[in-house]
Design an enzyme around this catalytic site. Structure first.
Site, PDB file in Angstrom:
ATOM      1  CG  HIS A 118      -2.032  -1.033   1.142  1.00  0.00           C
ATOM      2  ND1 HIS A 118      -2.424  -1.661  -0.013  1.00  0.00           N
ATOM      3  CD2 HIS A 118      -2.804  -1.568   2.137  1.00  0.00           C
ATOM      4  CE1 HIS A 118      -3.387  -2.533   0.262  1.00  0.00           C
ATOM      5  NE2 HIS A 118      -3.632  -2.504   1.558  1.00  0.00           N
ATOM      6  CG  HIS A 188      -8.318  -1.256   1.861  1.00  0.00           C
ATOM      7  ND1 HIS A 188      -8.920  -1.772   2.982  1.00  0.00           N
ATOM      8  CD2 HIS A 188      -7.340  -2.135   1.525  1.00  0.00           C
ATOM      9  CE1 HIS A 188      -8.330  -2.901   3.326  1.00  0.00           C
ATOM     10  NE2 HIS A 188      -7.359  -3.152   2.453  1.00  0.00           N
ATOM     11  CD  GLU A 331      -8.564  -4.265  -1.084  1.00  0.00           C
ATOM     12  OE1 GLU A 331      -7.434  -3.727  -1.129  1.00  0.00           O
ATOM     13  OE2 GLU A 331      -8.824  -5.257  -0.369  1.00  0.00           O
TER      14      GLU A 331
END
Length: 366
Positions: A118, A188, A331
């Site tokens: 991320h 997310h 996602e």
């Protein structure tokens, strides 16, 4: 106040203070409401989706897990509602090669913190974004400076949220960099169609428009194999209850503690007026009579069932601790660990090129 902007109509757009960053900067919250009373709220901290609320049986039902204040989001460790990047999901060893040059990204995940996820500890979900009202919604912008997380290039991301009168949340992505870099942005959000404080998503039924998925190891890292879903608990080509096979004696589920995998989208065309997008997933709750469809331009989708929620207690809306498997994520993305697997589509963004993507989350009644 009523706004009419092109094809997008809203009865209200409201901005209000939502909290304060540790350094003193103000966190804001923008709420969009359509003519049916459906509303979404997004905060400038991490460009995070805070609320997606619809009337069910005459009462408002919020289907997004999250927190009460901006300060709570600053303390969050689960990427609740966030725009994550520069690279959503994992990269083995944090190693990437861009334009023939190797780069070492920050190592911030894995059993021994040996991988990257991320965008690192200063990923986009930790940024305080700037906001501007645009046609039908709000555009959030941030800049990731050269070297942040180990990535080359000054990287500008713009994410626009719009809400339409058919209860569809449109998320449009745009990014540009002054050097060759990596770009893989996603949202997310954890959804629960029984409500933000419901106990589980195991009774929801899910359908995923994919015949294949990317095998992943115990660190959730694909090794390049693309496997068929047929004959496995990964087969959601027809609707299945999420909890039906989640604890099956199957290596992928045992290693991940449930569903946390990337599905390879077939490319089924979404219905009008979304035929420029492909179907990704549809999740329904027979208890509330709600259905959430996901359409996208992206090649893959991570279906995550909140298996890690509850490990580190986090207190959300209504003062309730998030339970394990209390939410699901859809996602849309490039495949995880793509830089290590050249047979996967690659999340490369070349200098001064514009990267764009779109994902829609649409609510309907069953």
């Amino acid at each position: 106040m009523s706004f009419l902007w092109g094809e997008f109509t809203m009865t209200e757009l409201k901005m209000e203070p939502f909290g304060t960053m540790p350094g003193g900067d103000r966190i804001d919250l923008y709420t969009l409401t359509n003519t049916h009373g459906t509303s979404v709220a997004i905060t400038t901290y991490g460009a995070r989706l805070v609320k997606f609320e619809r009337l069910v049986g005459g009462k408002p039902l919020d289907i997004v897990l999250g927190y009460e204040t901006g300060e709570d989001y600053v303390a969050d460790t689960a990427s609740m509602g966030a725009i994550v990047g520069r690279h959503a999901n994992r990269i083995a060893g944090g190693r990437v090669t861009i334009a023939g040059r190797p780069y070492q990204l920050e190592l911030n995940t894995g059993s021994h913190k040996q991988n990257h996820i991320h965008g690192g500890s200063k990923g986009l979900h930790y940024h305080l974004w700037t906001a501007a009202i645009v046609d039908g919604g709000v555009a959030f912008t941030t800049i990731s400076p050269d070297g942040e997380g180990g990535y080359p290039g000054n990287f500008e991301a713009k994410v626009t949220y719009r809400l339409t009168d058919d209860d569809a949340l449109h998320i449009s992505y745009r990014a540009i960099s002054d050097a060759d870099t990596i770009c893989n942005l996603t949202n997310h959000t954890y959804f629960n169609l029984e409500g933000a404080t419901a106990d589980s998503v195991l009774d929801h039924e899910a359908q995923i428009y994919a015949d294949e998925f990317t095998w992943a190891d115990a660190e959730s890292l694909p090794d390049g194999r693309i496997l068929t879903v047929f004959g496995t608990p990964m087969d959601f080509t027809e609707p299945h209850r999420i909890g039906e096979r989640i604890d099956a004696d199957y290596d992928q589920l045992q290693m991940a503690g449930g569903y946390d995998h990337n599905w390879v989208l077939r490319g089924d065309i979404a219905p009008e007026p979304y035929s420029h997008l492909k179907k990704a997933a549809r999740v329904v709750s027979k208890k509330t009579g709600l259905a959430l469809s996901c359409y996208t331009t992206q090649v893959g989708m991570q279906f995550y069932t909140g298996n890690a929620l509850g490990k580190n207690p986090l207190i959300g809306k209504g003062g309730k601790e998030f339970p394990r498997r209390g939410g699901f994520c859809l996602e849309t993305q490039f495949f995880p660990n793509a830089p290590a697997n050249p047979n996967f589509p690659q999340p490369e963004l070349h200098m001064d090129e514009v990267w764009e993507a779109e994902t829609v989350y649409k609510l309907d009644d069953l």
